[in-house]
Design a protein around this motif. Structure first.
Motif, short mmCIF file in Angstrom:
data_model
loop_
_atom_site.label_atom_id
_atom_site.label_comp_id
_atom_site.label_asym_id
_atom_site.label_seq_id
_atom_site.Cartn_x
_atom_site.Cartn_y
_atom_site.Cartn_z
N ALA A 154 2.18 -0.34 4.06
CA ALA A 154 3.50 0.28 4.09
C ALA A 154 3.47 1.66 4.74
O ALA A 154 4.51 2.17 5.16
CB ALA A 154 4.06 0.37 2.66
N PHE A 155 2.29 2.26 4.85
CA PHE A 155 2.17 3.56 5.53
C PHE A 155 2.66 3.49 6.96
O PHE A 155 3.01 4.52 7.56
CB PHE A 155 0.71 4.04 5.50
CG PHE A 155 -0.22 3.18 6.28
CD1 PHE A 155 -0.39 3.36 7.65
CD2 PHE A 155 -0.93 2.16 5.66
CE1 PHE A 155 -1.24 2.54 8.38
CE2 PHE A 155 -1.79 1.34 6.38
CZ PHE A 155 -1.93 1.53 7.75
N GLU A 156 2.67 2.28 7.54
CA GLU A 156 3.13 2.17 8.93
C GLU A 156 4.58 2.63 9.08
O GLU A 156 4.97 3.10 10.16
CB GLU A 156 2.98 0.72 9.42
CG GLU A 156 1.54 0.30 9.61
CD GLU A 156 1.39 -1.08 10.23
OE1 GLU A 156 0.31 -1.36 10.77
OE2 GLU A 156 2.36 -1.88 10.17
N ARG A 157 5.37 2.52 8.02
CA ARG A 157 6.75 2.99 8.08
C ARG A 157 6.83 4.50 8.11
O ARG A 157 7.82 5.07 8.56
CB ARG A 157 7.56 2.43 6.92
CG ARG A 157 8.02 1.00 7.13
CD ARG A 157 9.10 0.60 6.12
NE ARG A 157 8.57 0.49 4.78
CZ ARG A 157 7.96 -0.59 4.30
NH1 ARG A 157 7.78 -1.65 5.07
NH2 ARG A 157 7.52 -0.63 3.05
N GLN A 158 5.82 5.18 7.58
CA GLN A 158 5.79 6.64 7.69
C GLN A 158 5.29 7.07 9.08
O GLN A 158 5.73 8.08 9.61
CB GLN A 158 4.86 7.23 6.62
CG GLN A 158 5.53 7.42 5.27
CD GLN A 158 5.86 6.08 4.62
OE1 GLN A 158 7.03 5.66 4.63
NE2 GLN A 158 4.87 5.42 4.07
N GLU A 212 -0.37 13.62 9.97
CA GLU A 212 -0.66 14.29 8.70
C GLU A 212 0.55 14.24 7.76
O GLU A 212 0.39 14.01 6.55
CB GLU A 212 -1.09 15.73 8.93
CG GLU A 212 -2.49 15.87 9.50
CD GLU A 212 -3.04 17.28 9.34
OE1 GLU A 212 -2.28 18.19 8.97
OE2 GLU A 212 -4.25 17.46 9.58
N ALA A 213 1.73 14.43 8.27
CA ALA A 213 2.93 14.35 7.44
C ALA A 213 3.10 12.95 6.88
O ALA A 213 3.49 12.77 5.72
CB ALA A 213 4.17 14.75 8.25
N ALA A 214 2.78 11.94 7.70
CA ALA A 214 2.89 10.55 7.24
C ALA A 214 1.90 10.26 6.12
O ALA A 214 2.23 9.59 5.14
CB ALA A 214 2.66 9.60 8.42
N VAL A 215 0.68 10.78 6.25
CA VAL A 215 -0.34 10.56 5.22
C VAL A 215 0.07 11.24 3.91
O VAL A 215 -0.04 10.65 2.83
CB VAL A 215 -1.72 11.07 5.69
CG1 VAL A 215 -2.73 11.05 4.54
CG2 VAL A 215 -2.22 10.23 6.85
N LEU A 216 0.54 12.47 3.98
CA LEU A 216 0.94 13.19 2.78
C LEU A 216 2.09 12.47 2.07
O LEU A 216 2.09 12.34 0.84
CB LEU A 216 1.35 14.61 3.14
CG LEU A 216 0.20 15.56 3.51
CD1 LEU A 216 0.74 16.82 4.16
CD2 LEU A 216 -0.64 15.90 2.29
N ASP A 217 3.06 12.00 2.80
CA ASP A 217 4.19 11.30 2.18
C ASP A 217 3.74 9.99 1.57
O ASP A 217 4.15 9.63 0.46
CB ASP A 217 5.29 11.05 3.21
CG ASP A 217 6.49 10.39 2.58
OD1 ASP A 217 7.14 11.01 1.72
OD2 ASP A 217 6.78 9.22 2.91
N THR A 218 2.89 9.26 2.27
CA THR A 218 2.36 8.00 1.74
C THR A 218 1.62 8.23 0.44
O THR A 218 1.78 7.49 -0.54
CB THR A 218 1.43 7.34 2.77
OG1 THR A 218 2.18 7.02 3.95
CG2 THR A 218 0.79 6.08 2.22
N ASP A 244 0.58 -5.18 -0.13
CA ASP A 244 0.86 -5.76 1.18
C ASP A 244 1.73 -4.79 2.00
O ASP A 244 1.21 -3.88 2.61
CB ASP A 244 1.51 -7.14 1.03
CG ASP A 244 1.44 -7.98 2.30
OD1 ASP A 244 0.85 -7.50 3.29
OD2 ASP A 244 1.96 -9.10 2.30
N TYR A 245 3.05 -4.96 1.98
CA TYR A 245 3.89 -4.12 2.82
C TYR A 245 4.89 -3.27 2.03
O TYR A 245 5.77 -2.63 2.61
CB TYR A 245 4.67 -5.00 3.82
CG TYR A 245 5.46 -6.12 3.18
CD1 TYR A 245 6.74 -5.90 2.68
CD2 TYR A 245 4.93 -7.40 3.08
CE1 TYR A 245 7.46 -6.93 2.08
CE2 TYR A 245 5.64 -8.44 2.48
CZ TYR A 245 6.91 -8.19 2.00
OH TYR A 245 7.62 -9.22 1.40
N PHE A 246 4.73 -3.22 0.66
CA PHE A 246 5.71 -2.51 -0.16
C PHE A 246 5.04 -2.03 -1.45
O PHE A 246 4.71 -2.85 -2.31
CB PHE A 246 6.89 -3.44 -0.47
CG PHE A 246 8.09 -2.79 -1.09
CD1 PHE A 246 8.68 -1.67 -0.51
CD2 PHE A 246 8.65 -3.30 -2.25
CE1 PHE A 246 9.80 -1.07 -1.08
CE2 PHE A 246 9.77 -2.73 -2.83
CZ PHE A 246 10.35 -1.60 -2.23
#
Length: 402
Positions: free
Chosen positions: A58-62, A74-80, A320-322
């Motif tokens: 699901a990190f792909e959506r970030q 980095e912002a995507a990783v932190l939010d995930t 999985d994706y969620f």
């Protein structure tokens, strides 16, 4: 610092008990003892082992919130990471695709993401690990796989072959395809209009035209005869490091046996009963998708996870994706009376821990790491996470308005 969880219904390996759980220096040190140190009030709540996610993308959506629109890594990783904590997931294996496609799932982007996770580790709330979701036709990924296997947190390695899946004959449903290296595997023609339809979404994800994607697919398909040998090489590297290995989307007992022989003792999302039963009869661990279980069936017509749980053919559920699907799956399976609640909870805690060889977590027991969640689960309503602790450290605390 010592902490004692009090007043909660505690999910222990031998049953559900209202008892105290004491934590010190990140470990569970006593169950049923006196209150010591900081008191964490669990009255009216459940105290359970924190969730372990063995496969989540699901990190792909970030990373790419809209098609072709990339967000700073980095912002995507932190939010995930914050999403994981709020969903009760204390250990997460991010399924980072190392593929031959350009764009979201190419090797360089995957390595950049893994490096960002390493660099950000001191700022992250939960334990962010990696599943090397290797597309077996992506020979360009070998250096990155070797680099990742030398990393600070041992990744898992999943063998994916969406290339052969895409190249299967047009009259063969995805669940009916033969073992990819078998002479019975029948192949589609690239110049058929149906290939354009089959690959359109992949081309869109890759950021290239449909024509260019099909041309690239043809070039990569020419590697087919070399794929088994490259898998052998990668599997040996992973075995030498002690990394857990998984095969993905198996459709034949022959497929499961081939990967088992190379050290992959986990069947991830087997698509048909033959593959699931072959895994079980040989002592392999079986993983299904939590969205499948939460929705009541597979969105692509494969095995229903709920049926597999009831049949004793599922050891773990993955987001999985969620990410919220793991808790939702436990709730759905509980409502459908697929198994008792402790067994269902083990599908998101002890089962995944066993699959990934993480002997230090997954249960509430003395000597285990204090990865814990407080859960609000009123009768007739879905559960919600009120708190997540990772090695005794509060990663998330939620205080409802009521």
């Amino acid at each position: 610092m010592m902490q004692t969880f009090t007043g909660a219904c505690v999910y222990l390996p031998d049953g559900m008990h209202e008892t105290n759980v004491t934590v010190e220096t990140g470990m569970i040190v006593e169950i049923g003892g006196p209150v010591q140190g900081e008191v964490i009030d669990g009255r009216g709540l459940i105290l359970a082992p924190a969730l372990i996610d063995v496969h989540g993308d699901a990190f792909e959506r970030q990373l790419m919130p809209r098609p072709g629109v990339f967000f700073p890594t980095e912002a995507a990783v932190l939010d995930t990471d914050r999403q994981l904590a709020a969903n009760g997931i204390a250990t997460a294996y991010h399924a980072i695709t190392l593929g031959w496609e350009p764009g979201l799932r190419d090797v360089d982007r995957g390595r950049t993401l893994m490096q960002a996770i390493r660099d950000l580790a001191p700022r992250l709330l939960v334990e962010n690990r990696v599943q090397l979701r290797w597309e077996t036709f992506a020979f360009e990924a070998l250096d990155t796989i070797a680099w990742a296997l030398d990393g600070p947190l041992l990744p898992s390695l999943a063998f994916n072959d969406h290339t052969s899946m895409t190249m299967r004959a047009y009259d063969v449903p995805i669940q009916d395809r033969a073992f990819e290296f078998s002479p019975d595997f029948t192949v589609a023609e690239l110049d058929d209009d149906r290939m354009r339809k089959r690959t359109a979404s992949k081309a869109h994800r890759s950021g290239i035209s449909e024509e260019d994607y099909i041309t690239l697919l043809g070039e990569v398909w020419n590697r087919r005869t070399d794929v088994p040998g490259v898998i052998e090489k990668v599997a040996k590297i992973a075995r030498d490091k002690g990394a857990p290995m998984l095969s993905h989307d198996d459709t034949r007992a022959e497929t499961r046996a081939w990967f088992r022989d190379r050290g992959a003792h986990v069947a991830e999302f087997p698509m048909v009963m033959e593959a699931a039963e072959a895994a079980r009869s040989n002592g392999d661990t079986i993983i299904f998708g939590a969205p499948n279980a939460a929705r009541g069936g597979s969105h692509i017509g494969s095995l229903a996870a709920g049926d597999m749980v009831e049949a004793g053919l599922c050891d773990a559920l993955a987001s999985d994706y969620f990410y919220p699907a793991m808790l939702a799956a436990v709730a759905r399976l509980d409502a459908d009376r697929r198994a008792d609640r402790l067994q269902l909870w083990s599908l998101v805690s002890a089962g995944p821990a066993h699959a990934m060889n993480l002997a230090d977590r997954g249960d509430i027991a003395v000597g285990k790491r204090a990865d814990l969640v407080l859960v609000d689960w009123p009768d007739g309503h879905p559960p919600a996470i009120c708190g997540t602790w990772v090695a005794g450290r509060p990663a998330y605390r939620g205080h409802p308005a009521g």
